[in-house]
Design a protein around this motif. Structure first.
Motif, PDB file in Angstrom:
ATOM      1  N   ALA A 204      -5.121  -2.293  -8.196  1.00  0.00           N
ATOM      2  CA  ALA A 204      -4.993  -3.626  -8.803  1.00  0.00           C
ATOM      3  C   ALA A 204      -3.627  -4.307  -8.646  1.00  0.00           C
ATOM      4  O   ALA A 204      -3.176  -5.007  -9.552  1.00  0.00           O
ATOM      5  CB  ALA A 204      -5.358  -3.545 -10.298  1.00  0.00           C
ATOM      6  N   GLU A 205      -3.001  -4.129  -7.486  1.00  0.00           N
ATOM      7  CA  GLU A 205      -1.749  -4.865  -7.241  1.00  0.00           C
ATOM      8  C   GLU A 205      -2.018  -6.348  -7.039  1.00  0.00           C
ATOM      9  O   GLU A 205      -1.281  -7.217  -7.518  1.00  0.00           O
ATOM     10  CB  GLU A 205      -1.050  -4.283  -5.993  1.00  0.00           C
ATOM     11  CG  GLU A 205       0.318  -4.902  -5.692  1.00  0.00           C
ATOM     12  CD  GLU A 205       0.298  -6.115  -4.769  1.00  0.00           C
ATOM     13  OE1 GLU A 205       1.347  -6.755  -4.613  1.00  0.00           O
ATOM     14  OE2 GLU A 205      -0.789  -6.455  -4.221  1.00  0.00           O
ATOM     15  N   GLU A 206      -3.096  -6.630  -6.322  1.00  0.00           N
ATOM     16  CA  GLU A 206      -3.367  -8.010  -5.892  1.00  0.00           C
ATOM     17  C   GLU A 206      -3.716  -8.954  -7.041  1.00  0.00           C
ATOM     18  O   GLU A 206      -3.829 -10.162  -6.837  1.00  0.00           O
ATOM     19  CB  GLU A 206      -4.519  -8.021  -4.872  1.00  0.00           C
ATOM     20  CG  GLU A 206      -4.220  -7.282  -3.574  1.00  0.00           C
ATOM     21  CD  GLU A 206      -3.280  -8.043  -2.650  1.00  0.00           C
ATOM     22  OE1 GLU A 206      -2.712  -9.060  -3.071  1.00  0.00           O
ATOM     23  OE2 GLU A 206      -3.121  -7.600  -1.497  1.00  0.00           O
ATOM     24  N   VAL A 207      -3.949  -8.414  -8.212  1.00  0.00           N
ATOM     25  CA  VAL A 207      -4.294  -9.280  -9.347  1.00  0.00           C
ATOM     26  C   VAL A 207      -3.165  -9.296 -10.377  1.00  0.00           C
ATOM     27  O   VAL A 207      -3.410  -9.500 -11.564  1.00  0.00           O
ATOM     28  CB  VAL A 207      -5.643  -8.870  -9.982  1.00  0.00           C
ATOM     29  CG1 VAL A 207      -6.788  -9.268  -9.083  1.00  0.00           C
ATOM     30  CG2 VAL A 207      -5.684  -7.364 -10.258  1.00  0.00           C
TER      31      VAL A 207
ATOM     32  N   ALA B  10       2.407   2.583  -2.663  1.00  0.00           N
ATOM     33  CA  ALA B  10       1.753   1.551  -1.852  1.00  0.00           C
ATOM     34  C   ALA B  10       0.552   1.111  -2.664  1.00  0.00           C
ATOM     35  O   ALA B  10       0.160   1.815  -3.593  1.00  0.00           O
ATOM     36  CB  ALA B  10       1.309   2.119  -0.505  1.00  0.00           C
ATOM     37  N   HIS B  11      -0.049  -0.047  -2.319  1.00  0.00           N
ATOM     38  CA  HIS B  11      -1.208  -0.398  -3.141  1.00  0.00           C
ATOM     39  C   HIS B  11      -2.520  -0.198  -2.405  1.00  0.00           C
ATOM     40  O   HIS B  11      -2.650  -0.462  -1.212  1.00  0.00           O
ATOM     41  CB  HIS B  11      -1.095  -1.792  -3.779  1.00  0.00           C
ATOM     42  CG  HIS B  11      -1.170  -2.956  -2.854  1.00  0.00           C
ATOM     43  ND1 HIS B  11      -2.351  -3.556  -2.511  1.00  0.00           N
ATOM     44  CD2 HIS B  11      -0.203  -3.648  -2.215  1.00  0.00           C
ATOM     45  CE1 HIS B  11      -2.111  -4.585  -1.711  1.00  0.00           C
ATOM     46  NE2 HIS B  11      -0.810  -4.653  -1.503  1.00  0.00           N
ATOM     47  N   LEU B  12      -3.460   0.311  -3.178  1.00  0.00           N
ATOM     48  CA  LEU B  12      -4.762   0.720  -2.667  1.00  0.00           C
ATOM     49  C   LEU B  12      -5.726  -0.459  -2.567  1.00  0.00           C
ATOM     50  O   LEU B  12      -6.611  -0.464  -1.713  1.00  0.00           O
ATOM     51  CB  LEU B  12      -5.308   1.780  -3.638  1.00  0.00           C
ATOM     52  CG  LEU B  12      -6.719   2.295  -3.472  1.00  0.00           C
ATOM     53  CD1 LEU B  12      -6.882   2.985  -2.128  1.00  0.00           C
ATOM     54  CD2 LEU B  12      -7.024   3.282  -4.594  1.00  0.00           C
TER      55      LEU B  12
ATOM     56  N   LEU C  77       5.968   0.708  -0.030  1.00  0.00           N
ATOM     57  CA  LEU C  77       5.527   0.315   1.313  1.00  0.00           C
ATOM     58  C   LEU C  77       4.339  -0.628   1.155  1.00  0.00           C
ATOM     59  O   LEU C  77       3.253  -0.205   0.774  1.00  0.00           O
ATOM     60  CB  LEU C  77       5.100   1.542   2.137  1.00  0.00           C
ATOM     61  CG  LEU C  77       6.173   2.565   2.508  1.00  0.00           C
ATOM     62  CD1 LEU C  77       5.577   3.659   3.387  1.00  0.00           C
ATOM     63  CD2 LEU C  77       7.366   1.920   3.202  1.00  0.00           C
ATOM     64  N   ASP C  78       4.544  -1.893   1.390  1.00  0.00           N
ATOM     65  CA  ASP C  78       3.453  -2.869   1.308  1.00  0.00           C
ATOM     66  C   ASP C  78       3.565  -3.785   2.524  1.00  0.00           C
ATOM     67  O   ASP C  78       4.446  -4.646   2.556  1.00  0.00           O
ATOM     68  CB  ASP C  78       3.547  -3.665   0.000  1.00  0.00           C
ATOM     69  CG  ASP C  78       2.387  -4.646  -0.156  1.00  0.00           C
ATOM     70  OD1 ASP C  78       1.497  -4.680   0.718  1.00  0.00           O
ATOM     71  OD2 ASP C  78       2.379  -5.382  -1.166  1.00  0.00           O
ATOM     72  N   MET C  79       2.673  -3.572   3.508  1.00  0.00           N
ATOM     73  CA  MET C  79       2.657  -4.287   4.789  1.00  0.00           C
ATOM     74  C   MET C  79       3.728  -3.731   5.730  1.00  0.00           C
ATOM     75  O   MET C  79       4.899  -4.102   5.653  1.00  0.00           O
ATOM     76  CB  MET C  79       2.828  -5.797   4.594  1.00  0.00           C
ATOM     77  CG  MET C  79       1.686  -6.421   3.786  1.00  0.00           C
ATOM     78  SD  MET C  79       1.988  -8.139   3.298  1.00  0.00           S
ATOM     79  CE  MET C  79       2.080  -8.943   4.887  1.00  0.00           C
TER      80      MET C  79
ATOM     81  N   ASP D 182      -3.417  -4.438   7.064  1.00  0.00           N
ATOM     82  CA  ASP D 182      -1.956  -4.497   6.930  1.00  0.00           C
ATOM     83  C   ASP D 182      -1.584  -4.444   5.451  1.00  0.00           C
ATOM     84  O   ASP D 182      -0.656  -3.728   5.054  1.00  0.00           O
ATOM     85  CB  ASP D 182      -1.464  -5.801   7.586  1.00  0.00           C
ATOM     86  CG  ASP D 182       0.045  -5.850   7.752  1.00  0.00           C
ATOM     87  OD1 ASP D 182       0.690  -4.786   7.650  1.00  0.00           O
ATOM     88  OD2 ASP D 182       0.584  -6.946   7.991  1.00  0.00           O
ATOM     89  N   ASP D 183      -2.345  -5.199   4.636  1.00  0.00           N
ATOM     90  CA  ASP D 183      -2.059  -5.372   3.208  1.00  0.00           C
ATOM     91  C   ASP D 183      -3.114  -4.667   2.360  1.00  0.00           C
ATOM     92  O   ASP D 183      -4.073  -5.275   1.960  1.00  0.00           O
ATOM     93  CB  ASP D 183      -2.005  -6.875   2.904  1.00  0.00           C
ATOM     94  CG  ASP D 183      -1.565  -7.188   1.490  1.00  0.00           C
ATOM     95  OD1 ASP D 183      -1.096  -6.280   0.795  1.00  0.00           O
ATOM     96  OD2 ASP D 183      -1.711  -8.354   1.084  1.00  0.00           O
ATOM     97  N   ASP D 184      -3.022  -3.414   2.044  1.00  0.00           N
ATOM     98  CA  ASP D 184      -1.899  -2.559   2.299  1.00  0.00           C
ATOM     99  C   ASP D 184      -2.377  -1.168   2.700  1.00  0.00           C
ATOM    100  O   ASP D 184      -1.842  -0.166   2.269  1.00  0.00           O
ATOM    101  CB  ASP D 184      -0.995  -2.513   1.043  1.00  0.00           C
ATOM    102  CG  ASP D 184       0.223  -1.632   1.219  1.00  0.00           C
ATOM    103  OD1 ASP D 184       0.657  -1.443   2.370  1.00  0.00           O
ATOM    104  OD2 ASP D 184       0.723  -1.108   0.222  1.00  0.00           O
ATOM    105  N   ALA D 185      -3.469  -1.149   3.544  1.00  0.00           N
ATOM    106  CA  ALA D 185      -3.883   0.150   4.076  1.00  0.00           C
ATOM    107  C   ALA D 185      -2.723   0.768   4.860  1.00  0.00           C
ATOM    108  O   ALA D 185      -2.571   2.001   4.887  1.00  0.00           O
ATOM    109  CB  ALA D 185      -5.105  -0.007   4.969  1.00  0.00           C
TER     110      ALA D 185
HETATM  111 ZN    ZN Z   1       0.178  -6.168  -0.518  1.00  0.00          ZN
END
Ligand code: ZN
Ligand code: BES
Length: 450
Positions: A286-289, A233-235, A314-316, A252-255
């Motif tokens: 750093a998934e979002e970048v 999952a991304h932190l 697991l993302d969202m 949600d994204d992505d706690a």
């Molecule tokens: Zn995400």
């Protein structure tokens, strides 16, 4: 920078329209400053690209077999073939292209961004939606005692608690002090889940070339198989500008995904669970970048001795956008493993309904594993038309999903079943026999390297 911000903003239509205008003006004013990026791009997205950037040449192309749903939302898949190309474009063109693709395409056939031509060509070479991984593992579902003992221990209240605590950081940007603090916090949470310091457990932070570290919890399997199953999952989170000041709760994204990993670790440790294969939980930085953390980890995997046999992302998971419970995304994922995931749902979560959809581009860390040639699945909270539109804003909080984590719990249950069923096989002898029957040369190579 403009392009990155605009890319984030694309998830909300109004901001996206403003961003598009801003980008179009910026790109017109400063064409010489743009850095080149390389894309692998599917047929439909390429057609869209030719409308917004007709001059971009194709550097390489390949016919690729893909599995697509016969009809949107339906389980049945049909084989199709499409041309995937490698193109070089200015980074500043990405938001325009992304926007055009989002607006014009039904779903299939997106693009993926790469940092070098070599990486793009390597991905093109490996792309094949129907190819099974060499030595595909057994997808038999044969551990009901273990799975059914642990499933009821997973608690929605614990998921909500972790989501809330992660959301309380100002943001979890990959380059902010808050993003670093969130990584350190998760590291100590995960360390605390191994109080006796079990010798078969290793918890660590994975440093990168940017400030935020990924966090990893590993359980060494008893089977000495040299094989590993991964749940990720991304932190990080993102919203608006202002590295330190922007508010990006990313509940949600992505706690939600990170909370799922944390709760599975808690239950496995409390149950004294011992897998045969190695198990790794990874909270990617750093998934979002641009999937930076997962891409770095996939690259590092090449230097490791273990073989990754299956990955889930697991993302969202927290926001239920449609009556269907579990949506299995079919692009940038492995068809055989997706069928296994659907069977797991039917076996262990028989009251839940399953749908199929696609992002249309490499939308989360599963795409990095897929590009590396690994079998990966991406079960998602909703269809692509009904996902939580408040992500990437200061309003991605637990309030959006009613301050409860019942939807997230379903994905946590599915992921626990996935980990236990896939980690329960893999004694070296069995692997090598299966390998010898299937691919003699590769089997010889695999057994020598162990
Ligand atoms: Zn995400
Ligand atoms: N969680 C999103 C991906 C997502 C959003 C999937 C909505 C399905 C529906 C992810 O964190 C994200 O924002 N990804 C980026 C792309 C990535 C390559 C930077 C995106 O979708 O813009």
């Amino acid at each position: 920078m403009t392009s990155r911000l605009a890319r984030r903003a694309l998830r909300t239509p109004f901001v996206a329209a403003v961003a598009l205008l801003a980008v179009l003006t910026t790109t017109a004013a400063t064409p010489a400053l743009a850095a080149p990026v390389w894309l692998t791009i599917g047929e439909q997205a390429h057609a869209v690209m030719q409308r917004v950037a007709p001059q971009v040449p194709t550097l390489a192309a390949r016919q690729v077999a893909v599995n697509v749903p016969v009809q949107r939302g339906r389980a049945a898949l049909r084989q199709a073939s499409e041309t995937v190309r490698v193109v070089e474009i200015d980074e500043d063109m990405i938001p325009t292209l992304s926007m055009a693709v989002h607006m014009k395409l039904a779903k299939c056939g997106g693009f993926m961004q790469h940092e070098s031509l070599a990486e793009a060509l390597a991905v093109l070479h490996r792309l094949d939606g129907t190819a099974e991984p060499l030595l595909a593992p057994s997808y038999a579902i044969d551990n009901p005692a273990e799975v059914n003992a642990m499933l009821p221990q997973l608690q929605a209240s614990n998921l909500l608690s972790t989501i809330t605590q992660l959301s309380n950081f100002q943001n979890r940007r990959y380059n902010s002090t808050h993003g670093v603090a969130a990584s350190n916090w998760l590291f100590s949470q995960w360390q605390a889940l191994n109080p006796g310091n079990r010798r078969t457990v290793r918890v660590r932070q994975i440093p990168h070339t940017w400030a935020q570290k990924s966090v990893e919890f590993e359980i060494i399997g008893t089977g000495n198989s040299g094989e590993t199953v991964i749940l990720g999952a991304h932190l990080d989170s993102i919203a608006g500008s202002g590295i330190e000041t922007s508010r990006a709760p990313g509940a949600d994204d992505d706690a939600s995904g990170v909370a799922g990993l944390t709760e599975i670790i808690r239950v496995m440790m409390a149950s004294g669970y011992q897998p045969k294969r190695n198990i790794r939980f990874i909270a990617y930085a750093a998934e979002e970048v641009g999937l930076l953390g997962s891409k770095a980890i996939v690259t590092q995997q090449a230097a490791r001795r273990d073989r990754v046999v299956g990955v889930m992302q697991l993302d969202m998971t927290a926001y239920q956008g449609s009556p269907t419970d579990l949506w299995i995304y079919t692009d940038y994922t492995n068809a055989a493993q997706n069928a296994f995931v659907a069977n797991l749902a039917a076996t262990y979560l028989p009251t839940l309904t399953v749908g199929y959809d696609a992002c249309g581009y490499g939308c989360s860390d599963h795409a990095a594993w897929h590009a590396g040639g690994f079998a990966v699945s991406f079960p998602f909270e909703s269809s692509n038309a009904t996902y939580n539109r408040l992500i990437h804003t200061a309003s991605d909080t637990t309030a959006t999903f009613g301050n409860q984590a019942n939807h997230a719990l379903k994905f946590t249950q599915l992921a626990l079943a996935f980990m236990v069923e896939l980690a329960s096989d893999g004694t070296p002898a069995a692997r090598n026999e299966a390998a010898a029957a299937k691919a003699p040369l590769e089997a010889a190579r695999v057994s020598r390297s162990r």
